[in-house]
Design a protein around this motif. Structure first.
Motif, short mmCIF file in Angstrom:
data_model
loop_
_atom_site.label_atom_id
_atom_site.label_comp_id
_atom_site.label_asym_id
_atom_site.label_seq_id
_atom_site.Cartn_x
_atom_site.Cartn_y
_atom_site.Cartn_z
N LYS A 68 0.83 -1.21 0.00
CA LYS A 68 0.00 0.00 0.00
C LYS A 68 0.86 1.27 0.00
N SER A 69 1.99 1.22 0.69
CA SER A 69 2.87 2.40 0.78
C SER A 69 3.52 2.73 -0.56
N GLY A 70 3.40 1.83 -1.53
CA GLY A 70 4.04 2.04 -2.83
C GLY A 70 5.28 1.18 -3.00
N LYS A 71 5.71 0.57 -1.88
CA LYS A 71 6.92 -0.27 -1.94
C LYS A 71 6.69 -1.51 -2.83
N ILE A 72 7.69 -1.84 -3.64
CA ILE A 72 7.62 -3.06 -4.47
C ILE A 72 8.84 -3.91 -4.17
N LYS A 73 8.63 -5.16 -3.84
CA LYS A 73 9.77 -6.05 -3.57
C LYS A 73 9.79 -7.19 -4.58
N VAL A 74 10.94 -7.40 -5.20
CA VAL A 74 11.06 -8.44 -6.23
C VAL A 74 12.07 -9.49 -5.79
N ASN A 75 11.63 -10.73 -5.77
CA ASN A 75 12.54 -11.86 -5.51
C ASN A 75 13.32 -11.78 -4.20
N THR A 76 12.78 -11.11 -3.21
CA THR A 76 13.42 -11.12 -1.90
C THR A 76 13.03 -12.43 -1.22
N GLN A 77 13.69 -12.77 -0.13
CA GLN A 77 13.42 -14.08 0.48
C GLN A 77 11.98 -14.19 0.97
N ASP A 78 11.45 -13.11 1.56
CA ASP A 78 10.06 -13.15 2.04
C ASP A 78 9.08 -13.24 0.86
N THR A 79 9.41 -12.54 -0.25
CA THR A 79 8.52 -12.53 -1.43
C THR A 79 8.50 -13.91 -2.11
N ARG A 80 9.59 -14.63 -1.97
CA ARG A 80 9.66 -15.96 -2.60
C ARG A 80 9.28 -17.10 -1.66
N MET A 81 8.94 -16.77 -0.42
CA MET A 81 8.71 -17.85 0.57
C MET A 81 7.60 -18.81 0.13
N PHE A 82 6.49 -18.25 -0.38
CA PHE A 82 5.36 -19.11 -0.74
C PHE A 82 5.75 -20.08 -1.86
#
Ligand SMILES: Cc1cc2nc3c(=O)[nH]c(=O)nc-3n(C[C@H](O)[C@H](O)[C@H](O)COP(=O)(O)OP(=O)(O)OC[C@H]3O[C@@H](n4cnc5c(N)ncnc54)[C@H](O)[C@@H]3O)c2cc1C
Length: 340
Positions: free
Chosen positions: A171-185
């Motif tokens: 929501k804040s506008g932040k975009i995360k690509v391929n970080t460990q948390d983003t890839r966890m699922f």
């Protein structure tokens, strides 16, 4: 089995799709079948990022179905809607996992509804995690990032690291690509720990397909049809669809694609592709630590499994970041080539 094809849509469609954009091309053909009213059913994210099947009426609306969501989609009430559409004499295109296509067909059989105007696409599927994991994961991501998740992609085409790249938008506008948390699922999904137990006994993991057309990734195209990627100056990982025509109805739709965009589609004369697709041979194998994982998840929750099975610890995060840099700069690929 009838014909098998390699297919690649325009770069723009491929960018928005999981694979070579075959799904969008098949929908285009479907809309050319006749002037009758039409309905297309597929899997999308809703505003809360819940994964569900819905129906749309125009080809412009089908963009919401593009790209894979590695979660069991909510299909509640959808078979009944398809039945109503068919009874109202509409043409219907239904796309989904093979078990969903088979479920729809048996529902219509039980209800004694003719499916002459029903066209179906099944995806090659190696199993789906339940929505409970997905919901727990979304909550975990929001907690870890202290931000509301507003968008997610399981196959983000703009990432440098191309193997199942993930993107999370907040929501804040932040975009995360391929970080460990983003890839966890996807990490847990590809280790097969979050796949539903019934998928390990899937009766559709073979070449006896339920849909009129089957679509998937064309793994092995570098060796099976190297000219296809060379002619297009593309990387095999950048999206080529495997398209299997299973029935006369499938043939009808594919002939339209061939007439419209002949250069995008090429017949595959070899059966080699089956070798590269585990789930065209047999169901995904249950991992040895599956039962232990399920009991840990039930007893200790999602946070616990991210640490134990996803290495979400300080050391795990450092190792992940180093590997990510090596992947992004192609160093791992180079090492693999040298040591081959
Ligand atoms: C859970 C899952 C497992 C998969 N496993 C494999 C595999 O082992 N091998 C392989 O080659 N391909 C697999 N795929 C298929 C592949 O990732 C692409 O979805 C497929 O090739 C279509 O790509 P496209 O570019 O033609 O279309 P896109 O435009 O990306 O179209 C996506 C299509 O997939 C459907 N879809 C998306 N998510 C779901 C879902 N959760 N449930 C049901 N339908 C969905 C949409 O309705 C639409 O029809 C899998 C897909 C999913 C969702």
């Amino acid at each position: 089995m009838m014909n098998v094809y390699a297919f690649r849509n325009s770069d723009q469609v491929v960018e928005e799709s999981a694979s070579g954009g075959a799904f969008s091309a098949i929908v285009e053909s479907f809309f050319e079948l006749s002037n009758s009213e039409k309905k297309v059913y597929g899997c999308c994210f809703d505003d809360n990022l819940d994964v569900k099947h819905i129906g749309v009426e125009s080809k412009e609306e089908i963009k919401i179905f593009r790209t894979s969501k590695y979660v069991e989609s909510d299909i509640k009430g959808v078979y009944q809607k398809v039945l109503e559409d068919l009874k109202a004499n509409k043409y219907v295109l239904f796309s989904g996992a093979p078990c969903q296509v088979a479920g729809l067909k048996s529902y219509l059989r039980v209800k004694n509804v003719k499916d002459v105007k029903l066209y179906t696409i099944d995806i090659i599927c190696h199993g789906t995690p339940s929505r409970k994991y997905w919901n727990d994961y979304k909550e975990w991501l929001e907690r870890v990032n202290n931000d509301k998740l507003v968008g997610f992609s399981f196959r983000y085409s703009k990432a440098k690291w191309k193997l199942y790249p993930c993107m999370a938008r907040y929501k804040s506008g932040k975009i995360k690509v391929n970080t460990q948390d983003t890839r966890m699922f996807t990490r847990l999904f590809f280790s097969h720990l979050t796949i539903r137990e019934s998928c390990f006994k899937c009766k559709y993991s073979n070449m006896n397909r339920v849909g009129d057309i089957t679509i998937g990734d064309f793994w092995g195209i570098d060796t099976i049809m190297p000219e296809f990627i060379k002619q297009r100056h593309i990387d095999s990982k950048s999206g080529v669809s495997l398209v299997i025509e299973n029935t006369e109805k499938g043939n009808q739709l594919i002939e339209i694609i061939k007439n419209k965009s002949g250069e995008n589609i090429q017949i595959c004369l070899s059966n080699e592709f089956i070798k590269y697709q585990h789930n065209l041979n047999s169901p995904t194998q249950k991992p040895k630590n599956y039962d232990c994982f399920i009991s840990d998840y039930e007893n200790y929750g999602f946070d616990f499994i991210t640490r134990k099975y996803g290495e979400y610890t300080l050391l795990g995060r450092v190792i992940f970041d180093i590997k990510k840099i090596l992947h992004e700069y192609g160093i791992i690929e180079k090492i693999k080539k040298i040591t081959k």
